[in-house]
Scaffold this motif. Structure first.
Motif, PDB file in Angstrom:
ATOM      1  N   ALA A  18       0.828  -1.208   0.000  1.00 42.53           N
ATOM      2  CA  ALA A  18       0.000   0.000   0.000  1.00 42.53           C
ATOM      3  C   ALA A  18       0.861   1.254   0.000  1.00 42.53           C
ATOM      4  O   ALA A  18       0.556   2.230  -0.699  1.00 42.53           O
ATOM      5  CB  ALA A  18      -0.931  -0.009   1.208  1.00 42.53           C
ATOM      6  N   PHE A  19       1.937   1.228   0.774  1.00 42.75           N
ATOM      7  CA  PHE A  19       2.834   2.385   0.819  1.00 42.75           C
ATOM      8  C   PHE A  19       3.414   2.673  -0.560  1.00 42.75           C
ATOM      9  O   PHE A  19       3.443   3.818  -1.011  1.00 42.75           O
ATOM     10  CB  PHE A  19       3.958   2.112   1.825  1.00 42.75           C
ATOM     11  CG  PHE A  19       4.974   3.208   1.884  1.00 42.75           C
ATOM     12  CD1 PHE A  19       4.798   4.279   2.747  1.00 42.75           C
ATOM     13  CD2 PHE A  19       6.110   3.183   1.080  1.00 42.75           C
ATOM     14  CE1 PHE A  19       5.734   5.310   2.796  1.00 42.75           C
ATOM     15  CE2 PHE A  19       7.042   4.200   1.119  1.00 42.75           C
ATOM     16  CZ  PHE A  19       6.850   5.272   1.981  1.00 42.75           C
ATOM     17  N   GLU A  20       3.883   1.634  -1.224  1.00 43.06           N
ATOM     18  CA  GLU A  20       4.500   1.820  -2.537  1.00 43.06           C
ATOM     19  C   GLU A  20       3.485   2.287  -3.585  1.00 43.06           C
ATOM     20  O   GLU A  20       3.827   3.033  -4.503  1.00 43.06           O
ATOM     21  CB  GLU A  20       5.171   0.522  -2.989  1.00 43.06           C
ATOM     22  CG  GLU A  20       6.358   0.093  -2.142  1.00 43.06           C
ATOM     23  CD  GLU A  20       7.588   0.970  -2.371  1.00 43.06           C
ATOM     24  OE1 GLU A  20       7.629   1.703  -3.380  1.00 43.06           O
ATOM     25  OE2 GLU A  20       8.520   0.912  -1.539  1.00 43.06           O
ATOM     26  N   HIS A  21       2.247   1.843  -3.440  1.00 42.45           N
ATOM     27  CA  HIS A  21       1.208   2.156  -4.442  1.00 42.45           C
ATOM     28  C   HIS A  21       0.495   3.474  -4.153  1.00 42.45           C
ATOM     29  O   HIS A  21      -0.215   3.996  -5.019  1.00 42.45           O
ATOM     30  CB  HIS A  21       0.190   1.016  -4.480  1.00 42.45           C
ATOM     31  CG  HIS A  21      -0.685   1.014  -5.689  1.00 42.45           C
ATOM     32  ND1 HIS A  21      -0.207   0.822  -6.963  1.00 42.45           N
ATOM     33  CD2 HIS A  21      -2.035   1.183  -5.823  1.00 42.45           C
ATOM     34  CE1 HIS A  21      -1.208   0.869  -7.830  1.00 42.45           C
ATOM     35  NE2 HIS A  21      -2.323   1.092  -7.159  1.00 42.45           N
ATOM     36  N   LEU A  22       0.681   4.006  -2.944  1.00 44.48           N
ATOM     37  CA  LEU A  22      -0.083   5.185  -2.537  1.00 44.48           C
ATOM     38  C   LEU A  22       0.087   6.381  -3.478  1.00 44.48           C
ATOM     39  O   LEU A  22      -0.915   7.030  -3.820  1.00 44.48           O
ATOM     40  CB  LEU A  22       0.281   5.578  -1.099  1.00 44.48           C
ATOM     41  CG  LEU A  22      -0.609   6.640  -0.456  1.00 44.48           C
ATOM     42  CD1 LEU A  22      -2.039   6.142  -0.316  1.00 44.48           C
ATOM     43  CD2 LEU A  22      -0.060   7.040   0.909  1.00 44.48           C
ATOM     44  N   PRO A  23       1.291   6.739  -3.914  1.00 43.09           N
ATOM     45  CA  PRO A  23       1.397   7.890  -4.828  1.00 43.09           C
ATOM     46  C   PRO A  23       0.560   7.723  -6.091  1.00 43.09           C
ATOM     47  O   PRO A  23      -0.070   8.683  -6.557  1.00 43.09           O
ATOM     48  CB  PRO A  23       2.896   7.936  -5.152  1.00 43.09           C
ATOM     49  CG  PRO A  23       3.552   7.313  -3.967  1.00 43.09           C
ATOM     50  CD  PRO A  23       2.623   6.218  -3.553  1.00 43.09           C
ATOM     51  N   GLN A  24       0.517   6.527  -6.628  1.00 44.45           N
ATOM     52  CA  GLN A  24      -0.307   6.274  -7.807  1.00 44.45           C
ATOM     53  C   GLN A  24      -1.787   6.387  -7.464  1.00 44.45           C
ATOM     54  O   GLN A  24      -2.576   6.957  -8.220  1.00 44.45           O
ATOM     55  CB  GLN A  24      -0.002   4.886  -8.369  1.00 44.45           C
ATOM     56  CG  GLN A  24      -0.808   4.529  -9.614  1.00 44.45           C
ATOM     57  CD  GLN A  24      -0.445   3.150 -10.148  1.00 44.45           C
ATOM     58  OE1 GLN A  24       0.641   2.635  -9.915  1.00 44.45           O
ATOM     59  NE2 GLN A  24      -1.368   2.548 -10.876  1.00 44.45           N
ATOM     60  N   ALA A  25      -2.165   5.855  -6.306  1.00 45.13           N
ATOM     61  CA  ALA A  25      -3.575   5.893  -5.897  1.00 45.13           C
ATOM     62  C   ALA A  25      -4.063   7.319  -5.673  1.00 45.13           C
ATOM     63  O   ALA A  25      -5.244   7.617  -5.874  1.00 45.13           O
ATOM     64  CB  ALA A  25      -3.769   5.067  -4.633  1.00 45.13           C
TER      65      ALA A  25
END
Length: 214
Positions: A18-25
């Motif tokens: 989730a941390f890694e994907h958060l900027p995209q989200a």
């Protein structure tokens, strides 16, 4: 601007995803994020739950699932040599860089990638010492202030209804898990669904399950 409280424990592979994907989200949205380390074990104990890794069949599925999610979403993730492990040193180290219980994205990223990349022992003393030297904490990681901040964050998360990590709280609404990021984005983007009965009344019905105390 909306504000997100992101509750995480470094032991959780889903928190890493989730941390890694958060900027995209969150791309294109105006919001701030507070990264708040919590003790997942204490949250599970409060709710009377076992962790996924404490149930053998679920442990096998969880590890395969998170590796698949990394593969499917282009997120670098490798299982540490041993898991679960004791996350307290990482949590206290993170909080030793903080004055108020929130840590920077850089600190969170550094620790998560140390645990979830490379396939090494997360709790190795030499690696932890190197990590501490890299992060340059403000005070001794084992000091009482860090322990108090961790307890405060964990208690705050429980008061917000958090039952696992990663968890995101926005305007009193709780979103859970890596797969909750799409729902979080929709809420932040103003999807009217969140103002309707499907959000507000979804849990407003009796349960026919008998309490274990009855």
């Amino acid at each position: 601007m909306k504000h997100i409280d992101f509750y995480l424990d470094f032991i959780s592979p889903y928190a890493h995803l989730a941390f890694e994907h958060l900027p995209q989200a969150l791309e294109g949205l105006s919001c701030s994020v507070a990264y708040k380390p919590v003790l997942l074990g204490a949250i599970l104990k409060h709710h009377g739950q076992l962790g996924p890794a404490e149930i053998p069949a679920k442990r096998s599925w969880t590890y395969r699932h998170v590796l698949w999610l990394g593969h499917a979403n282009g997120i670098h993730i490798e299982m540490p040599a041993s898991h679960p492990y004791n996350p307290l040193p990482h949590l206290r180290l993170a909080l030793s860089t903080s004055d108020d219980g929130s840590i920077s994205r850089l600190v969170a990223e550094t620790i998560l990638r140390n645990v979830w990349r490379g396939g090494e022992e997360a709790g190795d003393a030499a690696r932890l010492a190197a990590l501490a030297a890299q992060l340059e904490p403000k005070r001794d990681m084992n000091g009482d202030e860090n322990k108090a901040l961790l307890k405060r964050n964990t208690d705050e998360a429980l008061q917000a209804g958090v039952f696992g990590t990663p968890a995101f709280v926005v305007d009193g609404r709780l979103f859970w898990g890596f797969d909750g990021l799409a729902m979080l984005r929709a809420c932040l983007a103003g999807d009217a669904w969140f103002d309707g009965p499907q959000w507000a009344a979804a849990d407003q019905r009796p349960s026919l399950l008998r309490s274990s105390k009855s």
